[in-house]
Design a protein around this motif. Structure first.
Motif, short mmCIF file in Angstrom:
data_model
loop_
_atom_site.label_atom_id
_atom_site.label_comp_id
_atom_site.label_asym_id
_atom_site.label_seq_id
_atom_site.Cartn_x
_atom_site.Cartn_y
_atom_site.Cartn_z
N ILE A 224 0.86 -1.19 0.00
CA ILE A 224 0.00 0.00 0.00
C ILE A 224 0.89 1.23 0.00
O ILE A 224 1.75 1.37 0.87
N LYS A 293 -13.54 -0.32 3.87
CA LYS A 293 -12.59 0.46 4.66
C LYS A 293 -13.20 1.07 5.93
O LYS A 293 -12.48 1.25 6.91
N CYS A 299 -7.80 2.06 9.12
CA CYS A 299 -8.24 2.59 7.82
C CYS A 299 -9.51 3.43 7.97
O CYS A 299 -9.69 4.42 7.26
N CYS A 302 -8.76 6.95 8.31
CA CYS A 302 -7.77 7.48 7.35
C CYS A 302 -8.46 8.25 6.22
O CYS A 302 -9.44 7.78 5.65
N ARG A 305 -9.05 6.51 2.66
CA ARG A 305 -9.71 5.20 2.63
C ARG A 305 -10.57 4.94 1.39
O ARG A 305 -10.84 3.78 1.08
N CYS A 308 -7.82 4.18 -1.62
CA CYS A 308 -6.76 3.23 -1.30
C CYS A 308 -7.23 1.81 -1.60
O CYS A 308 -8.39 1.48 -1.39
N LYS A 324 -5.76 -3.81 9.96
CA LYS A 324 -5.17 -2.96 8.91
C LYS A 324 -4.26 -3.76 7.98
O LYS A 324 -3.61 -4.71 8.42
N PRO A 325 -4.21 -3.40 6.69
CA PRO A 325 -3.25 -4.06 5.80
C PRO A 325 -1.83 -4.00 6.37
O PRO A 325 -1.37 -2.93 6.79
N CYS A 328 1.05 -1.53 4.83
CA CYS A 328 0.82 -0.08 4.80
C CYS A 328 1.56 0.54 5.98
O CYS A 328 1.39 0.11 7.11
S1 SF4 Z 1 -4.24 0.98 4.11
FE1 SF4 Z 1 -3.08 2.69 4.97
S2 SF4 Z 1 -3.32 4.41 3.50
FE2 SF4 Z 1 -4.90 2.82 3.04
S3 SF4 Z 1 -6.72 3.49 4.15
FE3 SF4 Z 1 -5.60 2.07 5.49
S4 SF4 Z 1 -4.26 3.36 6.76
FE4 SF4 Z 1 -4.96 4.59 5.01
#
Ligand code: SF4
Ligand code: SF4
Length: 350
Positions: A224, A293, A299, A302, A305, A308, A324-325, A328
């Motif tokens: 990401i 998201k 996320c 964020c 979101r 992304c 969360k990924p 990232c």
């Molecule tokens: S993966 Fe990272 S950049 Fe994407 S929405 Fe989630 S926190 Fe934000």
């Protein structure tokens, strides 16, 4: 004198994060970060005249509010209008619909893969799939790709992304001939080269990219970064209630296993004896399509979101599908990227 109101253009969509907000211009494909104070003015006080907004803040921020609106006008994000005009500018609908059961697919290939492309492409047709990515981890002769691309003749596939391993035949001249002959190739990315080079095509299709990165299996996926943001209305709308990577996606891994994504462990059968339709109808296959998201830890706070991508294969807590990924490094609570943010990726914007 008539009261002045303010409206964002319908294509300029707001997203609030914990620390800051974003105006996402889905028409120009760009985003701009703005303070949460401006988000508040544009949302909570949307129906008020500018004079009333200033009064709400006891006229403490009149100058700042004027600067905000001037900034929005000069960047073509919005416009001044009068009260009778307001109903002429309705918000864009946030509904997302698509008539296809599957919209995109991934096929992975290594030395042991024995995919029957005719059978797979027939099933893509049947499901309405219009875009697919072929990720090849081993060197193949160019004719391997020519045969596949010839197989697309008279099919409704709109675009193909080829990720192929560098080899004796993968010189730019040969690849340009390939993209010229087969205009459905969107990106042709050659990995494991000794250099990075981007050869964009003015048409937006047929881009040829060379990357040094060695890609030998599906583990490369899931990164990401700002380079992978997808700034368009479709993604923005789809992201409201669906997963931005896995919704309506089907994948065939190197062994022919049918999965949501090749990096995931759960298989819904093998393409040798299971049809793609049978796989997607199996219990659980569609569950990840609806993880969006606003449900995902971190996320959901964020500002990025809705542009992304969302990786569910590599997540911070493998026991929590809403975590969360893992790949990232952005922290929306401090609005900072970690040192491992892979910016300047040669695939940027492609
Ligand atoms: S993966 Fe990272 S950049 Fe994407 S929405 Fe989630 S926190 Fe934000
Ligand atoms: S879920 Fe992650 S690993 Fe799988 S295709 Fe999407 S980004 Fe790649």
């Amino acid at each position: 004198m008539a009261e002045s109101f303010f409206r964002l253009y319908a294509c300029c969509l707001l997203v609030k994060g914990t620390k800051r907000s974003m105006i996402c211009d889905v028409q120009r494909g760009s985003f701009h970060l703005v303070p949460n104070g401006l988000y508040e003015i544009l949302t909570e006080h949307k129906q008020r005249a500018i004079s009333a907004i200033k009064a709400t803040y006891q006229h403490q921020y009149d100058e700042t509010i004027d600067e905000y609106f001037d900034f929005l006008v000069s960047n073509e994000f919005g416009f001044y209008c009068e009260e009778p005009d307001l109903e002429l500018f309705p918000d864009i609908s946030m509904d997302w619909e698509v008539p296809f059961e599957i919209t995109n697919a991934i096929i992975d290939v290594n030395t042991q893969s024995q995919h029957d492309y005719t059978r797979i492409l027939d099933q893509f047709e049947n499901l309405g799939c219009r875009h697919f990515q072929l990720r090849v981890y081993v060197e193949k002769p160019l004719n391997y790709y020519v045969d596949l691309l010839d197989n697309l003749e008279n099919r409704r596939i709109i675009s193909v992304e080829l990720l192929i391993k560098f080899g004796a035949e993968t010189i730019l001249e040969n690849l340009k001939k390939l993209t010229d002959k087969y205009p459905r190739i969107h990106n042709l990315i050659v990995h494991s080269t000794s250099f990075n080079q981007i050869n964009p095509d003015p048409s937006g299709m047929g881009n040829v990219v060379f990357v040094k990165q060695e890609i030998s299996n599906a583990n490369h996926c899931g990164l990401i970064s700002t380079d992978y943001f997808s700034i368009n209305l479709t993604t923005f709308l789809e992201s409201q209630k669906h997963n931005t990577c896995l919704n309506r996606k089907i994948s065939i891994d190197v062994e022919g296993n049918i999965k949501n994504c090749p990096s995931m462990t759960k298989s819904y059968g093998n393409i040798r004896d299971t049809t793609l339709r049978e796989a997607i109808e199996k219990q659980g296959f569609k569950d990840v399509w609806y993880i969006h998201k606003d449900q995902i830890e971190v996320c959901k706070d964020c500002e990025f979101r809705h542009i992304c991508t969302d990786c569910r294969a590599y997540i911070q807590d493998p026991n929590n599908i809403y975590s969360k990924p893992a790949k990232c490094s952005y922290n929306p609570y401090t609005a900072t990227w970690g040192d491992d943010n892979p910016t300047n990726n040669p695939l940027h914007g492609k």
